[in-house]
Write an enzyme that holds these catalytic residues in place. Structure first.
Site, PDB file in Angstrom:
ATOM      1  N   ARG A  83      27.069 -31.996  23.514  1.00  0.00           N
ATOM      2  CA  ARG A  83      27.502 -30.845  24.300  1.00  0.00           C
ATOM      3  C   ARG A  83      27.640 -31.174  25.772  1.00  0.00           C
ATOM      4  NH1 ARG A  83      22.573 -27.570  21.944  1.00  0.00           N
ATOM      5  NH2 ARG A  83      21.818 -29.673  22.356  1.00  0.00           N
TER       6      ARG A  83
ATOM      7  N   LYS B  26       8.694 -30.909  16.815  1.00  0.00           N
ATOM      8  CA  LYS B  26       9.218 -29.542  16.958  1.00  0.00           C
ATOM      9  C   LYS B  26       8.415 -28.513  16.170  1.00  0.00           C
ATOM     10  CE  LYS B  26      14.046 -30.677  17.935  1.00  0.00           C
ATOM     11  NZ  LYS B  26      15.444 -30.636  17.474  1.00  0.00           N
TER      12      LYS B  26
ATOM     13  N   HIS C 260      26.955 -26.230  15.102  1.00  0.00           N
ATOM     14  CA  HIS C 260      26.739 -27.241  14.054  1.00  0.00           C
ATOM     15  C   HIS C 260      27.903 -27.234  13.068  1.00  0.00           C
ATOM     16  CE1 HIS C 260      22.173 -26.480  14.675  1.00  0.00           C
ATOM     17  NE2 HIS C 260      22.437 -27.650  15.199  1.00  0.00           N
TER      18      HIS C 260
ATOM     19  N   SER D 256      20.022 -24.302  18.914  1.00  0.00           N
ATOM     20  CA  SER D 256      19.169 -23.498  18.043  1.00  0.00           C
ATOM     21  C   SER D 256      17.959 -22.990  18.809  1.00  0.00           C
ATOM     22  CB  SER D 256      18.690 -24.323  16.840  1.00  0.00           C
ATOM     23  OG  SER D 256      19.778 -24.710  16.049  1.00  0.00           O
TER      24      SER D 256
HETATM   25  O1  PNS Z   1      17.991 -33.455  16.242  1.00  0.00           O
HETATM   26  P1  PNS Z   1      16.813 -33.043  15.436  1.00  0.00           P
HETATM   27  O2  PNS Z   1      16.896 -31.621  15.005  1.00  0.00           O
HETATM   28  O3  PNS Z   1      15.503 -33.288  16.114  1.00  0.00           O
HETATM   29  O4  PNS Z   1      16.858 -33.981  14.129  1.00  0.00           O
HETATM   30  C1  PNS Z   1      15.881 -33.875  13.137  1.00  0.00           C
HETATM   31  C2  PNS Z   1      15.903 -35.131  12.261  1.00  0.00           C
HETATM   32  C3  PNS Z   1      14.828 -34.963  11.229  1.00  0.00           C
HETATM   33  C4  PNS Z   1      17.234 -35.261  11.576  1.00  0.00           C
HETATM   34  C5  PNS Z   1      15.633 -36.364  13.150  1.00  0.00           C
HETATM   35  O5  PNS Z   1      14.446 -36.166  13.859  1.00  0.00           O
HETATM   36  C6  PNS Z   1      15.590 -37.631  12.318  1.00  0.00           C
HETATM   37  O6  PNS Z   1      16.585 -38.236  12.064  1.00  0.00           O
HETATM   38  N1  PNS Z   1      14.379 -37.978  11.883  1.00  0.00           N
HETATM   39  C7  PNS Z   1      14.172 -39.104  11.023  1.00  0.00           C
HETATM   40  C8  PNS Z   1      13.280 -40.130  11.693  1.00  0.00           C
HETATM   41  C9  PNS Z   1      14.096 -41.144  12.434  1.00  0.00           C
HETATM   42  O7  PNS Z   1      14.877 -41.857  11.853  1.00  0.00           O
HETATM   43  N2  PNS Z   1      13.891 -41.183  13.765  1.00  0.00           N
HETATM   44  C10 PNS Z   1      14.478 -42.159  14.643  1.00  0.00           C
HETATM   45  C11 PNS Z   1      15.946 -42.085  14.868  1.00  0.00           C
HETATM   46  S1  PNS Z   1      16.704 -40.509  15.033  1.00  0.00           S
END
Ligand code: PNS
Length: 167
Positions: A97, A48, A24, A134
């Site tokens: 990745r 998650k 990251h 992670s």
């Molecule tokens: O990659 P990750 O760790 O699952 O990301 C977590 C997070 C909270 C950043 C992601 O789930 C997010 O952007 N959530 C906000 C809701 C949203 O906009 N979802 C749709 C497009 S990503």
């Protein structure tokens, strides 16, 4: 301004950061060398289960990027596109990745662009930390492996403490 910095474009690097890894940090640091400002948006993915709670992920992430002048950390609630709009950020930056990351990020980027017009920039993961995740890190740490090569010293201590508490 660095050689390739895009003047006055604020970018968002979103994620769960459970916990933040050197992979990251590679992406965040490279985004910070291209864009004038980077907001690391720490959020909750409702699908998650997390090792670290929200405040812990926020704090560990803030500490890990503290030395990067043009990077700050903020919590994200709700939609990513709304967060970007509220913070006047024009670009989302994500690391990829391998192929499955690309497939997922392609879908997300198209959705986010359709929702709000925001563009996503995908950065290929650096070779050194290219395949860390992670979730793998948490899994091997829970089984007693040393993950110190993949995280900062502070995150490593936090992981060890978390594993010890759950034993
Ligand atoms: O990659 P990750 O760790 O699952 O990301 C977590 C997070 C909270 C950043 C992601 O789930 C997010 O952007 N959530 C906000 C809701 C949203 O906009 N979802 C749709 C497009 S990503």
């Amino acid at each position: 301004m660095t050689n390739c910095e895009i003047a006055q474009v604020r970018a968002v690097c979103p994620g769960s950061f459970d916990p933040i890894t050197r992979g990251h940090l590679d992406i965040i640091g490279r985004a910070a060398s291209v864009f004038s400002e980077v907001i690391v948006a720490v959020g909750r993915n409702t699908t998650k289960n997390y090792m670290f709670d929200f405040d812990e992920r926020l704090q560990l992430t803030a500490d890990a990027v503290a030395e990067l002048d043009n990077v700050r950390v903020a919590p994200i609630e709700g939609l990513l596109v709304d967060f970007c709009h509220e913070h006047d950020a024009k670009v989302i930056v994500k690391g990829v990745r391998f192929g499955s990351d690309f497939d997922y990020e392609l879908q997300m980027s198209q959705l986010n662009r359709q929702l709000s017009g925001i563009e996503t920039v995908l950065l290929p993961a650096g070779r050194e930390f290219g395949t860390i995740s992670s979730s793998m890190l948490r899994e091997v740490a829970h089984n007693g492996a040393d993950v110190s090569a993949f995280v900062t010293d502070e995150v490593n201590r936090a992981v060890l403490a978390k594993v010890a508490r759950s034993a």
